[in-house]
Write a protein that holds these residues in place. Structure first.
Motif, PDB file in Angstrom:
ATOM      1  N   TYR A  58       0.593  -1.339  -0.179  1.00  0.00           N
ATOM      2  CA  TYR A  58      -0.017  -0.018  -0.148  1.00  0.00           C
ATOM      3  C   TYR A  58       0.738   1.237   0.170  1.00  0.00           C
ATOM      4  O   TYR A  58       1.734   1.445   0.897  1.00  0.00           O
ATOM      5  CB  TYR A  58      -0.824   0.032   1.131  1.00  0.00           C
ATOM      6  N   ARG A  59       0.808   2.193  -0.872  1.00  0.00           N
ATOM      7  CA  ARG A  59       1.565   3.331  -1.094  1.00  0.00           C
ATOM      8  C   ARG A  59       1.005   4.644  -0.651  1.00  0.00           C
ATOM      9  O   ARG A  59      -0.184   4.661  -0.679  1.00  0.00           O
ATOM     10  CB  ARG A  59       2.102   3.326  -2.440  1.00  0.00           C
ATOM     11  N   PRO A  60       1.854   5.431  -0.223  1.00  0.00           N
ATOM     12  CA  PRO A  60       1.184   6.903   0.238  1.00  0.00           C
ATOM     13  C   PRO A  60       0.313   7.446  -0.866  1.00  0.00           C
ATOM     14  O   PRO A  60       0.669   7.355  -1.988  1.00  0.00           O
ATOM     15  CB  PRO A  60       2.237   7.609   0.421  1.00  0.00           C
ATOM     16  N   ALA A  61      -0.845   8.110  -0.384  1.00  0.00           N
ATOM     17  CA  ALA A  61      -1.776   8.423  -1.545  1.00  0.00           C
ATOM     18  C   ALA A  61      -1.280   9.742  -2.057  1.00  0.00           C
ATOM     19  O   ALA A  61      -1.748  10.046  -3.185  1.00  0.00           O
ATOM     20  CB  ALA A  61      -3.176   8.416  -0.736  1.00  0.00           C
ATOM     21  N   THR A  62      -0.638  10.584  -1.215  1.00  0.00           N
ATOM     22  CA  THR A  62      -0.628  11.945  -1.690  1.00  0.00           C
ATOM     23  C   THR A  62       0.629  12.385  -1.667  1.00  0.00           C
ATOM     24  O   THR A  62       0.958  13.719  -2.026  1.00  0.00           O
ATOM     25  CB  THR A  62      -1.437  12.901  -0.712  1.00  0.00           C
ATOM     26  N   ARG A  63       1.726  11.726  -1.022  1.00  0.00           N
ATOM     27  CA  ARG A  63       3.101  12.091  -0.988  1.00  0.00           C
ATOM     28  C   ARG A  63       3.878  11.495  -1.821  1.00  0.00           C
ATOM     29  O   ARG A  63       3.949  10.582  -2.244  1.00  0.00           O
ATOM     30  CB  ARG A  63       3.667  11.817   0.302  1.00  0.00           C
ATOM     31  N   LYS A  64       5.003  12.386  -2.511  1.00  0.00           N
ATOM     32  CA  LYS A  64       5.846  11.767  -3.612  1.00  0.00           C
ATOM     33  C   LYS A  64       7.017  10.995  -2.859  1.00  0.00           C
ATOM     34  O   LYS A  64       7.451   9.983  -3.347  1.00  0.00           O
ATOM     35  CB  LYS A  64       6.625  12.979  -4.239  1.00  0.00           C
ATOM     36  N   LYS A  65       7.137  11.026  -1.602  1.00  0.00           N
ATOM     37  CA  LYS A  65       8.157  10.504  -0.672  1.00  0.00           C
ATOM     38  C   LYS A  65       7.235  10.029   0.705  1.00  0.00           C
ATOM     39  O   LYS A  65       6.926  10.557   1.388  1.00  0.00           O
ATOM     40  CB  LYS A  65       9.482  10.981  -0.526  1.00  0.00           C
ATOM     41  N   PRO A  66       7.485   8.511   1.001  1.00  0.00           N
ATOM     42  CA  PRO A  66       6.981   8.157   2.091  1.00  0.00           C
ATOM     43  C   PRO A  66       7.946   8.645   3.213  1.00  0.00           C
ATOM     44  O   PRO A  66       8.872   8.968   3.398  1.00  0.00           O
ATOM     45  CB  PRO A  66       7.257   6.586   2.157  1.00  0.00           C
ATOM     46  N   VAL A  67       6.749   8.940   4.346  1.00  0.00           N
ATOM     47  CA  VAL A  67       7.353   9.532   5.632  1.00  0.00           C
ATOM     48  C   VAL A  67       8.047   8.418   6.298  1.00  0.00           C
ATOM     49  O   VAL A  67       8.663   8.686   7.273  1.00  0.00           O
ATOM     50  CB  VAL A  67       6.498  10.005   6.741  1.00  0.00           C
ATOM     51  N   GLY A  68       8.013   7.011   5.831  1.00  0.00           N
ATOM     52  CA  GLY A  68       8.604   5.883   6.811  1.00  0.00           C
ATOM     53  C   GLY A  68       8.104   4.595   6.033  1.00  0.00           C
ATOM     54  O   GLY A  68       7.103   4.509   5.132  1.00  0.00           O
ATOM     55  N   LEU A  69       8.456   3.536   6.278  1.00  0.00           N
ATOM     56  CA  LEU A  69       8.145   2.271   5.743  1.00  0.00           C
ATOM     57  C   LEU A  69       7.409   1.759   7.082  1.00  0.00           C
ATOM     58  O   LEU A  69       8.086   1.469   8.316  1.00  0.00           O
ATOM     59  CB  LEU A  69       9.373   1.346   5.525  1.00  0.00           C
ATOM     60  N   ALA A  70       6.271   1.137   6.912  1.00  0.00           N
ATOM     61  CA  ALA A  70       5.479   0.264   7.956  1.00  0.00           C
ATOM     62  C   ALA A  70       5.380  -1.235   7.331  1.00  0.00           C
ATOM     63  O   ALA A  70       5.197  -1.535   6.162  1.00  0.00           O
ATOM     64  CB  ALA A  70       4.139   0.751   7.983  1.00  0.00           C
ATOM     65  N   LEU A  71       5.759  -2.145   8.189  1.00  0.00           N
ATOM     66  CA  LEU A  71       5.741  -3.650   7.942  1.00  0.00           C
ATOM     67  C   LEU A  71       4.711  -4.386   8.804  1.00  0.00           C
ATOM     68  O   LEU A  71       4.749  -4.131  10.047  1.00  0.00           O
ATOM     69  CB  LEU A  71       6.971  -4.311   8.237  1.00  0.00           C
ATOM     70  N   LEU A  72       3.673  -4.881   8.254  1.00  0.00           N
ATOM     71  CA  LEU A  72       2.399  -5.337   8.854  1.00  0.00           C
ATOM     72  C   LEU A  72       2.544  -6.695   8.860  1.00  0.00           C
ATOM     73  O   LEU A  72       2.823  -7.254   8.022  1.00  0.00           O
ATOM     74  CB  LEU A  72       1.143  -4.984   8.326  1.00  0.00           C
ATOM     75  N   SER A  73       2.216  -7.435   9.961  1.00  0.00           N
ATOM     76  CA  SER A  73       2.378  -8.777  10.232  1.00  0.00           C
ATOM     77  C   SER A  73       1.037  -9.418  10.889  1.00  0.00           C
ATOM     78  O   SER A  73       0.549  -8.834  11.837  1.00  0.00           O
ATOM     79  CB  SER A  73       3.500  -9.388  11.049  1.00  0.00           C
ATOM     80  N   HIS A  74       0.311 -10.291  10.105  1.00  0.00           N
ATOM     81  CA  HIS A  74      -1.069 -10.872  10.379  1.00  0.00           C
ATOM     82  C   HIS A  74      -0.884 -11.653  11.621  1.00  0.00           C
ATOM     83  O   HIS A  74       0.116 -12.398  12.001  1.00  0.00           O
ATOM     84  CB  HIS A  74      -1.567 -11.715   9.291  1.00  0.00           C
TER      85      HIS A  74
END
Length: 254
Positions: A58-74
């Motif tokens: 899932y990429r940031p919707a409105t930013r050219k560069k992400p503020v960070g990387l989120a790793l999500l674990s189920h």
């Protein structure tokens, strides 16, 4: 699902098979949906372990560069696509979110007897390797991510994986959000910062949660959600339950 260009798919497949970092860049964020509706489903391959690692990106919707990387674990028995409400909310905050599939067909079942902490450690370690591999791959596609803060989010078993990575490499992790992990202790340190959202029907093992004094000392936040069941902390939660979880998550990451 958002279409991925043929060049990107070819780059991913070649680099994964060769065990090297991809040379292709991620498609420009401007091409993504402004509503962050559907993820890009990728099947990465870790040649060093001969293991497929599916990822929902899932990429940031409105930013050219992400503020960070989120790793999500189920959670155990769940799927990497089961937490879209959290992934989309984090993407709206500017994160590039990678939701990682940890269990694959053919994997041994998670231990439920004996000394559970020791018996489950190989599964948690495999999850840590999955997260580090995905981070490396994404950094290869987008070098700007090499300096981006890392946020870990995990539910139950996925929360234990996240906490173990935070314990092993605290300098690598900026923040951790645990949705009711029960086995691996919270870090007793000011870095990474930790938010623990707890269900009303499950208890953590002794020593997992910091004491009130430790919470105050290290800035750890632990919130028990009234009426929230452990097994419902995913897309299957009610609208009200999702809203309450997101309220705490969004306040924590701002």
């Amino acid at each position: 699902m958002k279409k991925i260009t043929a060049a990107l798919v070819l780059g991913v497949l070649l680099s994964a098979c060769l065990g090297t970092k991809p040379r292709a860049s991620l498609p420009a964020p401007e091409a993504a949906s402004a509503t962050t509706a559907a993820p890009e489903l990728l099947k990465l391959y870790d040649a060093s372990r001969s293991r497929e690692v599916p990822v929902a990106l899932y990429r940031p919707a409105t930013r050219k560069k992400p503020v960070g990387l989120a790793l999500l674990s189920h959670g155990y028995g769940g799927q990497y696509t089961d937490y879209s409400f959290i992934a989309q909310a984090l993407a709206a905050e500017g994160y590039l979110v990678a939701s990682v599939q940890h269990e694959l067909p053919g994997d041994a079942p998670l231990a439920t007897t004996g000394t559970v902490y020791q018996a489950r450690m190989p599964s948690w370690q495999r999850g840590v390797q999955n997260l580090l591999f995905v981070r490396q791959q994404l950094q290869g596609w987008e070098p700007a991510l090499q300096k981006a803060p890392l946020l870990l989010v995990g539910h139950s078993h996925g929360g234990d994986i996240s906490m173990l990575l935070a314990q092993q490499q605290p300098a690598l992790v900026d923040k951790v959000i645990s949705l009711d992990n029960r086995r691996v202790p919270f870090p007793r340190a000011s870095r990474p910062r930790v938010l623990g959202l707890r269900s009303s029907d499950q208890q953590a093992d002794p020593g997992v949660l910091p004491t009130p004094a430790e919470q105050q000392q290290h800035g750890t936040i632990v919130v028990t959600l009234a009426g929230q069941l452990h097994n419902d902390m995913y897309d299957g939660a009610s609208a009200a339950q999702k809203a309450e979880m997101l309220r705490h998550i969004q306040a924590f990451v701002k």
